[in-house]
Design a protein around this motif. Sequence first.
Motif, PDB file in Angstrom:
ATOM      1  N   LYS A  12      -3.821   8.726  -8.782  1.00 26.73           N
ATOM      2  CA  LYS A  12      -4.236   9.477  -9.906  1.00 26.73           C
ATOM      3  C   LYS A  12      -5.529   9.579 -10.565  1.00 26.73           C
ATOM      4  CE  LYS A  12       0.042   9.560 -12.682  1.00 26.73           C
ATOM      5  NZ  LYS A  12       0.476   8.477 -14.539  1.00 26.73           N
ATOM      6  N   GLN A  13      -5.995  10.742 -10.662  1.00 25.26           N
ATOM      7  CA  GLN A  13      -7.158  11.430 -11.250  1.00 25.26           C
ATOM      8  C   GLN A  13      -7.493  10.841 -12.340  1.00 25.26           C
ATOM      9  OE1 GLN A  13      -8.648  15.369  -9.428  1.00 25.26           O
ATOM     10  NE2 GLN A  13      -9.315  14.390  -8.317  1.00 25.26           N
ATOM     11  N   TYR A  14      -8.782  10.166 -13.214  1.00 24.14           N
ATOM     12  CA  TYR A  14      -8.710   9.910 -14.094  1.00 24.14           C
ATOM     13  C   TYR A  14     -10.243  10.346 -14.805  1.00 24.14           C
ATOM     14  CZ  TYR A  14      -4.685   6.752 -14.447  1.00 24.14           C
ATOM     15  OH  TYR A  14      -3.884   6.134 -14.490  1.00 24.14           O
ATOM     16  N   ILE A  15     -10.781  10.700 -16.261  1.00 20.64           N
ATOM     17  CA  ILE A  15     -11.555  10.912 -16.554  1.00 20.64           C
ATOM     18  C   ILE A  15     -12.140  10.120 -17.292  1.00 20.64           C
ATOM     19  CG2 ILE A  15     -13.396  12.167 -18.363  1.00 20.64           C
ATOM     20  CD1 ILE A  15     -12.210  14.246 -17.742  1.00 20.64           C
ATOM     21  N   VAL A  16     -13.359   9.326 -15.982  1.00 21.40           N
ATOM     22  CA  VAL A  16     -14.172   8.181 -17.143  1.00 21.40           C
ATOM     23  C   VAL A  16     -14.710   8.195 -18.237  1.00 21.40           C
ATOM     24  CG1 VAL A  16     -15.491   5.486 -16.146  1.00 21.40           C
ATOM     25  CG2 VAL A  16     -13.661   6.769 -14.636  1.00 21.40           C
ATOM     26  N   VAL A  17     -14.576   7.977 -19.254  1.00 24.26           N
ATOM     27  CA  VAL A  17     -15.491   8.141 -20.561  1.00 24.26           C
ATOM     28  C   VAL A  17     -16.197   6.538 -21.082  1.00 24.26           C
ATOM     29  CG1 VAL A  17     -14.142  10.092 -21.350  1.00 24.26           C
ATOM     30  CG2 VAL A  17     -14.054   7.587 -22.363  1.00 24.26           C
ATOM     31  N   ARG A  18     -17.056   6.516 -21.587  1.00 21.38           N
ATOM     32  CA  ARG A  18     -17.962   5.519 -21.597  1.00 21.38           C
ATOM     33  C   ARG A  18     -17.116   5.453 -23.665  1.00 21.38           C
ATOM     34  NH1 ARG A  18     -22.669   3.993 -24.013  1.00 21.38           N
ATOM     35  NH2 ARG A  18     -23.320   6.017 -23.700  1.00 21.38           N
ATOM     36  N   LEU A  19     -17.302   3.845 -23.769  1.00 21.18           N
ATOM     37  CA  LEU A  19     -17.001   3.790 -25.406  1.00 21.18           C
ATOM     38  C   LEU A  19     -18.610   2.590 -25.937  1.00 21.18           C
ATOM     39  CD1 LEU A  19     -13.612   4.682 -26.985  1.00 21.18           C
ATOM     40  CD2 LEU A  19     -15.755   6.001 -27.310  1.00 21.18           C
ATOM     41  N   GLY A  20     -18.995   3.022 -26.183  1.00 23.12           N
ATOM     42  CA  GLY A  20     -19.968   0.770 -25.986  1.00 23.12           C
ATOM     43  C   GLY A  20     -20.218   0.633 -25.136  1.00 23.12           C
ATOM     44  N   SER A  21     -19.640  -0.719 -24.731  1.00 25.88           N
ATOM     45  CA  SER A  21     -20.247  -1.500 -23.251  1.00 25.88           C
ATOM     46  C   SER A  21     -18.891  -0.562 -22.434  1.00 25.88           C
ATOM     47  CB  SER A  21     -20.386  -2.500 -23.355  1.00 25.88           C
ATOM     48  OG  SER A  21     -19.251  -3.175 -23.841  1.00 25.88           O
ATOM     49  N   GLU A  22     -17.810  -1.151 -23.010  1.00 28.53           N
ATOM     50  CA  GLU A  22     -16.178  -0.371 -22.465  1.00 28.53           C
ATOM     51  C   GLU A  22     -16.585   1.251 -21.725  1.00 28.53           C
ATOM     52  OE1 GLU A  22     -14.053  -2.467 -21.787  1.00 28.53           O
ATOM     53  OE2 GLU A  22     -15.602  -3.547 -22.822  1.00 28.53           O
ATOM     54  N   GLN A  23     -15.391   1.028 -20.235  1.00 27.12           N
ATOM     55  CA  GLN A  23     -15.356   2.029 -19.929  1.00 27.12           C
ATOM     56  C   GLN A  23     -14.148   2.493 -20.291  1.00 27.12           C
ATOM     57  OE1 GLN A  23     -17.266   3.257 -16.070  1.00 27.12           O
ATOM     58  NE2 GLN A  23     -16.709   1.596 -15.708  1.00 27.12           N
ATOM     59  N   TYR A  24     -13.509   3.492 -20.340  1.00 30.36           N
ATOM     60  CA  TYR A  24     -12.518   4.026 -20.748  1.00 30.36           C
ATOM     61  C   TYR A  24     -11.574   5.139 -19.304  1.00 30.36           C
ATOM     62  CZ  TYR A  24     -12.204   1.183 -24.978  1.00 30.36           C
ATOM     63  OH  TYR A  24     -11.769   0.264 -25.650  1.00 30.36           O
ATOM     64  N   GLY A  25     -10.004   5.325 -18.964  1.00 31.23           N
ATOM     65  CA  GLY A  25      -9.618   6.537 -18.197  1.00 31.23           C
ATOM     66  C   GLY A  25      -9.110   7.042 -18.855  1.00 31.23           C
ATOM     67  N   ILE A  26      -8.987   8.075 -18.915  1.00 31.94           N
ATOM     68  CA  ILE A  26      -8.106   9.115 -19.250  1.00 31.94           C
ATOM     69  C   ILE A  26      -7.473   9.590 -18.408  1.00 31.94           C
ATOM     70  CG2 ILE A  26      -7.452  11.098 -21.173  1.00 31.94           C
ATOM     71  CD1 ILE A  26     -10.079  10.229 -22.297  1.00 31.94           C
ATOM     72  N   ASP A  27      -5.671   9.770 -18.107  1.00 27.84           N
ATOM     73  CA  ASP A  27      -5.120  10.869 -17.123  1.00 27.84           C
ATOM     74  C   ASP A  27      -5.623  12.575 -17.544  1.00 27.84           C
ATOM     75  OD1 ASP A  27      -3.868  12.332 -15.343  1.00 27.84           O
ATOM     76  OD2 ASP A  27      -2.431  10.723 -15.769  1.00 27.84           O
ATOM     77  N   ILE A  28      -6.420  12.586 -16.121  1.00 25.41           N
ATOM     78  CA  ILE A  28      -7.061  14.114 -16.215  1.00 25.41           C
ATOM     79  C   ILE A  28      -5.779  15.328 -16.501  1.00 25.41           C
ATOM     80  CG2 ILE A  28      -6.559  14.787 -13.621  1.00 25.41           C
ATOM     81  CD1 ILE A  28      -9.735  15.569 -14.320  1.00 25.41           C
ATOM     82  N   LYS A  29      -4.293  15.061 -15.858  1.00 23.65           N
ATOM     83  CA  LYS A  29      -3.792  15.653 -16.600  1.00 23.65           C
ATOM     84  C   LYS A  29      -3.759  16.564 -18.117  1.00 23.65           C
ATOM     85  CE  LYS A  29       0.719  13.090 -16.907  1.00 23.65           C
ATOM     86  NZ  LYS A  29       1.846  12.919 -16.588  1.00 23.65           N
ATOM     87  N   TYR A  30      -4.103  15.653 -18.967  1.00 20.82           N
ATOM     88  CA  TYR A  30      -3.831  15.718 -21.121  1.00 20.82           C
ATOM     89  C   TYR A  30      -5.114  16.457 -20.953  1.00 20.82           C
ATOM     90  CZ  TYR A  30       0.057  12.588 -20.278  1.00 20.82           C
ATOM     91  OH  TYR A  30       0.654  11.621 -20.546  1.00 20.82           O
ATOM     92  N   VAL A  31      -6.028  16.337 -20.673  1.00 21.22           N
ATOM     93  CA  VAL A  31      -7.763  16.902 -20.509  1.00 21.22           C
ATOM     94  C   VAL A  31      -7.918  18.722 -20.586  1.00 21.22           C
ATOM     95  CG1 VAL A  31     -10.114  16.530 -20.066  1.00 21.22           C
ATOM     96  CG2 VAL A  31      -8.862  14.377 -20.032  1.00 21.22           C
ATOM     97  N   ASP A  32      -7.675  18.782 -21.304  1.00 21.36           N
ATOM     98  CA  ASP A  32      -7.615  20.721 -21.676  1.00 21.36           C
ATOM     99  C   ASP A  32      -9.062  21.502 -21.012  1.00 21.36           C
ATOM    100  OD1 ASP A  32      -6.209  22.843 -22.391  1.00 21.36           O
ATOM    101  OD2 ASP A  32      -7.681  23.423 -23.659  1.00 21.36           O
TER     102      ASP A  32
END
Length: 153
Positions: A12-32
């Motif tokens: 699956k593809q994820y968009i990787v975002v940063r919050l503070g020093s942490e990295q989070y992945g969001i499933d790209i299918k939800y990103v409009d």
Amino acid sequence: MDTNKVNTAEGKQYIVVRLGSEQYGIDIKYVDNIVRMQRITRVPKAQKYFKGVINLRGEIIPVMSLRLKFGLEDDEYTNATRIIIIKLEAQYAVGIIVDEVKEVVTLEESSIEKPNYDNNDDKAVYLNGIGKHGDSLISLLNISGVIVEKEAQ
């Protein structure tokens, strides 16, 4: 959008975002959409993490702070700050503020570990697992758990 490209056999593809020093992945299918930070109109009597609404091409979109939702310190807006517009299946769009959008990665099932939180832990609602990408770990967000409000007990 052709979903075959998004969820291929390789993963699956994820968009990787940063919050503070942490990295989070969001499933790209939800990103409009991903938009630059803009003026947010406050809404009275909203939850603390709910920043207000933006007008995006005539559509009014509620915007929330992931930092405040996760109990981190309040957002500091920089040139890298972005609002990610999320669309869940049958729901309206919601914007989430992130410190930075880093990259798009493809994660195979084998590189994702399911979290072993107990179900009473708030984090269990927000995370689907931890993805390993190179040397870095990416917390994979359960985006519907983050956005959909839990009914108060």
